[in-house]
Design a protein around this motif. Structure first.
Motif, PDB file in Angstrom:
ATOM      1  N   HIS A 247     -22.092 -11.244 -47.635  1.00 22.85           N
ATOM      2  CA  HIS A 247     -21.903 -12.314 -48.620  1.00 22.85           C
ATOM      3  C   HIS A 247     -22.054 -11.686 -50.000  1.00 22.85           C
ATOM      4  O   HIS A 247     -23.106 -11.132 -50.329  1.00 22.85           O
ATOM      5  CB  HIS A 247     -22.969 -13.396 -48.395  1.00 22.85           C
ATOM      6  CG  HIS A 247     -22.874 -14.571 -49.307  1.00 22.85           C
ATOM      7  ND1 HIS A 247     -23.199 -14.504 -50.653  1.00 22.85           N
ATOM      8  CD2 HIS A 247     -22.491 -15.852 -49.073  1.00 22.85           C
ATOM      9  CE1 HIS A 247     -23.026 -15.689 -51.194  1.00 22.85           C
ATOM     10  NE2 HIS A 247     -22.604 -16.531 -50.260  1.00 22.85           N
TER      11      HIS A 247
ATOM     12  N   SER B 168     -17.512 -14.472 -52.032  1.00 18.36           N
ATOM     13  CA  SER B 168     -16.682 -14.215 -50.857  1.00 18.36           C
ATOM     14  C   SER B 168     -17.571 -13.793 -49.698  1.00 18.36           C
ATOM     15  O   SER B 168     -18.598 -13.134 -49.893  1.00 18.36           O
ATOM     16  CB  SER B 168     -15.653 -13.115 -51.151  1.00 18.36           C
ATOM     17  OG  SER B 168     -14.901 -12.811 -49.993  1.00 18.36           O
TER      18      SER B 168
ATOM     19  N   SER C  88     -15.406  -7.310 -51.142  1.00 20.19           N
ATOM     20  CA  SER C  88     -15.730  -7.882 -49.835  1.00 20.19           C
ATOM     21  C   SER C  88     -15.007  -7.124 -48.718  1.00 20.19           C
ATOM     22  O   SER C  88     -15.588  -6.851 -47.664  1.00 20.19           O
ATOM     23  CB  SER C  88     -15.363  -9.370 -49.806  1.00 20.19           C
ATOM     24  OG  SER C  88     -13.964  -9.552 -49.953  1.00 20.19           O
TER      25      SER C  88
ATOM     26  N   CYS D 118     -14.052  -9.384 -56.565  1.00 23.38           N
ATOM     27  CA  CYS D 118     -14.838  -9.922 -55.462  1.00 23.38           C
ATOM     28  C   CYS D 118     -14.107  -9.749 -54.134  1.00 23.38           C
ATOM     29  O   CYS D 118     -14.698  -9.336 -53.129  1.00 23.38           O
ATOM     30  CB  CYS D 118     -15.161 -11.390 -55.720  1.00 23.38           C
ATOM     31  SG  CYS D 118     -16.251 -12.130 -54.483  1.00 23.38           S
TER      32      CYS D 118
END
Length: 262
Positions: A61, A75, A20, A16
Motif C-alpha cells: 500500500h 495505490s 506500486s 504512484c
C-alpha cells in the motif's frame, strides 16, 4: 536529444502507479522490506515527492503526495508471484539509484523498468550448472568424497531441472519442493545402494540442500530487525512450510529406497 517533455516531473498519480508496480515486482523477486522502503523513498525524493508505505506479505500500500500539498494519491499492488532472482533484484535497485542521481528521466525509468521485468537475463542452463556445482561443493564441505560429489551434482541437476519445468507450468511451489526433493534423494541414495564411494550417507544428506529456503529465512530475520513483524512472521512460516515439504520428499525417497531413516 532529450526534450523538455522527457525532463518533466511526473504527477503524483503517475509516480504512484509506477512505484506500486515497482514494489510488487521487487517484493516478488525476493527483496527485503527495508530495501523496498529505501528504493522507493530515494526515487520519490528525486521527483520532489513524499511517500508513505505499508508492506504486507502479499500486498504493498503506497501513498504519494507533493510537498506541502493536501492531495494524496494512493495505490495498492499485489506481489508478483515470480521466482527469487538476485539479478532482477539488483537491476531494479540500480534503476532506483539512476533515478535518484538524475541520470535518466521518468519516461526512461518506466521503459527501463518494463525491460527489466520482461527480460530476466539469466541463462537457465548456466544457473542449472552453477547450482549443481554449488551443491557438490556443499557435499565436499561436509566430508564427501569425489564419488559422493558426482552423485550430488547429478541429483541436483535432475531435481533443479524438474523445479524449473514445474514452476514454468505454474505448479504450486510446495508440491514442486516435495517432487524435487524426492527425485534428488532417490538419485542421492544410489551411493548406498550400489556401494559407490566411501561417503554415501553424505551424498544422500546433501543431495537436497539446494532446496533449503535460505532466502526466506534470511529475509524474515532482516524484516524482524527492521520491525516489519507481520512480513517477518509470514516469511518465516513460508520457509518452515517449504522445509517441511523438502523433508517430506526426502523421507519418502528414503522409505522407497529402503536406505534407513537413522
Amino acid at each position: 536529444m532529450t526534450t523538455k517533455s522527457d525532463n518533466r516531473r511526473p504527477t503524483s498519480q503517475e509516480l504512484c502507479l509506477f512505484l506500486s508496480r515497482y514494489c510488487s515486482w521487487l517484493l516478488g523477486c525476493g527483496a527485503t522490506c527495508i530495501r523496498l522502503e529505501k528504493n522507493v523513498s530515494r526515487m520519490a525524493r528525486a521527483y520532489g515527492k513524499e511517500t508513505d508505505m505499508t508492506i504486507m506479505p502479499r500486498h504493498v500500500h503506497i501513498s504519494v503526495w507533493e510537498k506541502g500539498a493536501a492531495e494524496t494519491v494512493t495505490s495498492i499492488a499485489s506481489m508478483r508471484h515470480c521466482s527469487t532472482s538476485f539479478n532482477m533484484n539488483s537491476r531494479l535497485s540500480e534503476l532506483s539509484w539512476e533515478v535518484a542521481d538524475g541520470k535518466i528521466s521518468f519516461n526512461e525509468a518506466v521503459s527501463r523498468f518494463d525491460r527489466i521485468i520482461s527480460n530476466d537475463s539469466q541463462n537457465r542452463w548456466t544457473v542449472l550448472l552453477l547450482v549443481a556445482l554449488a551443491n557438490a561443493s556443499f557435499c565436499r564441505l561436509f566430508g564427501g568424497d569425489a564419488a559422493a560429489m558426482a552423485i550430488v551434482a547429478a541429483a541436483t541437476m535432475a531435481g533443479y531441472y524438474i523445479k524449473q519445468q514445474l514452476l514454468s507450468r505454474g505448479l504450486d511451489l510446495r508440491i514442486v519442493f516435495i517432487a524435487c526433493a524426492f527425485v534428488s534423494a532417490v538419485l542421492g541414495a544410489t551411493g548406498r545402494l550400489f556401494a559407490i564411494g566411501t561417503t554415501p550417507s553424505v551424498a544422500l544428506g546433501t543431495s537436497v540442500l539446494y532446496l533449503v529456503p535460505g532466502i526466506p529465512f534470511l529475509n524474515s530475520f532482516s524484516d524482524m530487525l527492521c520491525r516489519h513483524y507481520i512480513c517477518a512472521i509470514c516469511r518465516f512460516a513460508d520457509a518452515l512450510v517449504l522445509t517441511a515439504c523438502l523433508s517430506t520428499g526426502l523421507c519418502c525417497a528414503m522409505l522407497l529406497m529402503d536406505v534407513g531413516m537413522f
